[in-house]
Design a protein around this motif. Structure first.
Motif, mmCIF file in Angstrom:
data_model
loop_
_atom_site.group_PDB
_atom_site.id
_atom_site.type_symbol
_atom_site.label_atom_id
_atom_site.label_comp_id
_atom_site.label_asym_id
_atom_site.label_seq_id
_atom_site.Cartn_x
_atom_site.Cartn_y
_atom_site.Cartn_z
ATOM 1 N N HIS A 284 0.747 -1.153 0.008
ATOM 2 C CA HIS A 284 -0.023 -0.203 -0.019
ATOM 3 C C HIS A 284 1.104 1.265 -0.034
ATOM 4 O O HIS A 284 0.462 2.293 -0.829
ATOM 5 N N LYS A 285 2.217 1.338 0.820
ATOM 6 C CA LYS A 285 2.895 2.483 0.939
ATOM 7 C C LYS A 285 3.460 2.687 -0.547
ATOM 8 O O LYS A 285 3.350 3.814 -1.087
ATOM 9 N N VAL A 286 3.887 1.725 -1.435
ATOM 10 C CA VAL A 286 4.426 1.807 -2.506
ATOM 11 C C VAL A 286 3.184 2.425 -3.559
ATOM 12 O O VAL A 286 3.635 3.012 -4.551
ATOM 13 N N THR A 287 2.216 1.657 -3.347
ATOM 14 C CA THR A 287 1.339 1.879 -4.445
ATOM 15 C C THR A 287 0.621 3.484 -4.099
ATOM 16 O O THR A 287 0.371 4.227 -5.146
ATOM 17 N N GLU A 288 0.700 3.935 -2.943
ATOM 18 C CA GLU A 288 0.455 5.144 -2.823
ATOM 19 C C GLU A 288 1.367 6.053 -3.440
ATOM 20 O O GLU A 288 0.931 7.238 -4.092
ATOM 21 N N ALA A 289 2.529 5.876 -3.325
ATOM 22 C CA ALA A 289 3.565 6.749 -3.856
ATOM 23 C C ALA A 289 3.455 6.747 -5.317
ATOM 24 O O ALA A 289 3.545 7.739 -5.975
ATOM 25 N N LEU A 290 3.357 5.570 -6.080
ATOM 26 C CA LEU A 290 3.076 5.354 -7.388
ATOM 27 C C LEU A 290 1.692 6.219 -7.774
ATOM 28 O O LEU A 290 1.794 7.157 -8.953
ATOM 29 N N SER A 291 0.673 6.269 -7.164
ATOM 30 C CA SER A 291 -0.674 6.960 -7.467
ATOM 31 C C SER A 291 -0.239 8.501 -7.436
ATOM 32 O O SER A 291 -0.921 9.407 -8.011
ATOM 33 N N LYS A 292 0.714 9.014 -6.564
ATOM 34 C CA LYS A 292 1.347 10.475 -6.404
ATOM 35 C C LYS A 292 2.198 10.914 -7.539
ATOM 36 O O LYS A 292 2.934 11.925 -7.516
ATOM 37 N N GLY A 293 2.513 9.944 -8.582
ATOM 38 C CA GLY A 293 3.542 10.234 -9.351
ATOM 39 C C GLY A 293 5.105 9.986 -9.295
ATOM 40 O O GLY A 293 5.661 10.029 -10.019
ATOM 41 N N TRP A 294 5.242 9.187 -8.261
ATOM 42 C CA TRP A 294 6.567 8.684 -8.019
ATOM 43 C C TRP A 294 6.602 7.436 -8.949
ATOM 44 O O TRP A 294 5.708 6.583 -9.401
ATOM 45 N N GLU A 295 8.040 7.013 -9.435
ATOM 46 C CA GLU A 295 8.209 5.671 -10.337
ATOM 47 C C GLU A 295 9.309 5.083 -9.557
ATOM 48 O O GLU A 295 10.143 5.605 -8.784
ATOM 49 N N LEU A 296 8.891 3.783 -9.875
ATOM 50 C CA LEU A 296 9.935 2.845 -9.302
ATOM 51 C C LEU A 296 11.439 2.965 -9.693
ATOM 52 O O LEU A 296 11.651 3.276 -10.629
ATOM 53 N N TYR A 297 12.460 2.766 -8.702
ATOM 54 C CA TYR A 297 13.741 3.039 -8.986
ATOM 55 C C TYR A 297 14.344 1.799 -8.552
ATOM 56 O O TYR A 297 14.756 1.583 -7.344
ATOM 57 N N GLY A 298 14.887 0.906 -9.447
ATOM 58 C CA GLY A 298 15.622 -0.236 -9.060
ATOM 59 C C GLY A 298 14.674 -1.338 -8.732
ATOM 60 O O GLY A 298 13.430 -1.204 -8.661
ATOM 61 N N ASP A 299 15.166 -2.609 -8.229
ATOM 62 C CA ASP A 299 14.515 -3.555 -7.644
ATOM 63 C C ASP A 299 14.159 -3.379 -6.385
ATOM 64 O O ASP A 299 14.763 -2.697 -5.567
ATOM 65 N N PRO A 300 13.270 -4.115 -5.742
ATOM 66 C CA PRO A 300 12.712 -4.122 -4.505
ATOM 67 C C PRO A 300 13.955 -5.063 -3.640
ATOM 68 O O PRO A 300 14.503 -5.628 -4.285
ATOM 69 N N THR A 301 14.084 -4.618 -2.264
ATOM 70 C CA THR A 301 14.902 -5.089 -1.689
ATOM 71 C C THR A 301 14.255 -5.886 -0.345
ATOM 72 O O THR A 301 13.214 -5.661 0.098
ATOM 73 N N TYR A 302 14.880 -6.994 0.114
ATOM 74 C CA TYR A 302 14.530 -7.783 1.236
ATOM 75 C C TYR A 302 15.594 -8.142 2.124
ATOM 76 O O TYR A 302 16.788 -8.506 2.234
ATOM 77 N N SER A 303 15.130 -7.892 3.544
ATOM 78 C CA SER A 303 16.205 -8.292 4.613
ATOM 79 C C SER A 303 15.360 -8.846 5.727
ATOM 80 O O SER A 303 14.241 -8.314 6.194
ATOM 81 N N PHE A 304 16.261 -9.739 6.345
ATOM 82 C CA PHE A 304 15.647 -10.189 7.681
ATOM 83 C C PHE A 304 16.061 -9.434 9.107
ATOM 84 O O PHE A 304 17.196 -9.257 9.053
#
Length: 67
Positions: free
Chosen positions: A17-37
């Motif tokens: 939801h956080k990423v989707t909200e940013a995209l809906s406000k005109g932000w664009e993905l930059y690079g791949d997502p990351t995951y960490s434990f």
């Protein structure tokens, strides 16, 4: 100016939801997502960089989430 943000959250729907909200406000993905434990909390964390071209001059006072 190109603005940059790094969004992070536990690996739940809240992250999506956080990423989707940013995209809906005109932000664009930059690079791949990351995951960490997060061993201290025992949860996976997600991160995604986003960028947005804005008509403003850079200042440390800019509230990136409000662009």
């Amino acid at each position: 100016m190109k603005a940059y943000r790094f969004l992070s959250e536990d690996d739940t729907a809240d992250f999506c939801h956080k990423v989707t909200e940013a995209l809906s406000k005109g932000w664009e993905l930059y690079g791949d997502p990351t995951y960490s434990f997060d061993a201290a909390r025992g949860v996976m964390r997600c991160g995604q960089a986003v960028v947005k071209e804005v008509d403003a001059e850079y200042s440390r006072e800019i509230k990136l989430g409000q662009l």
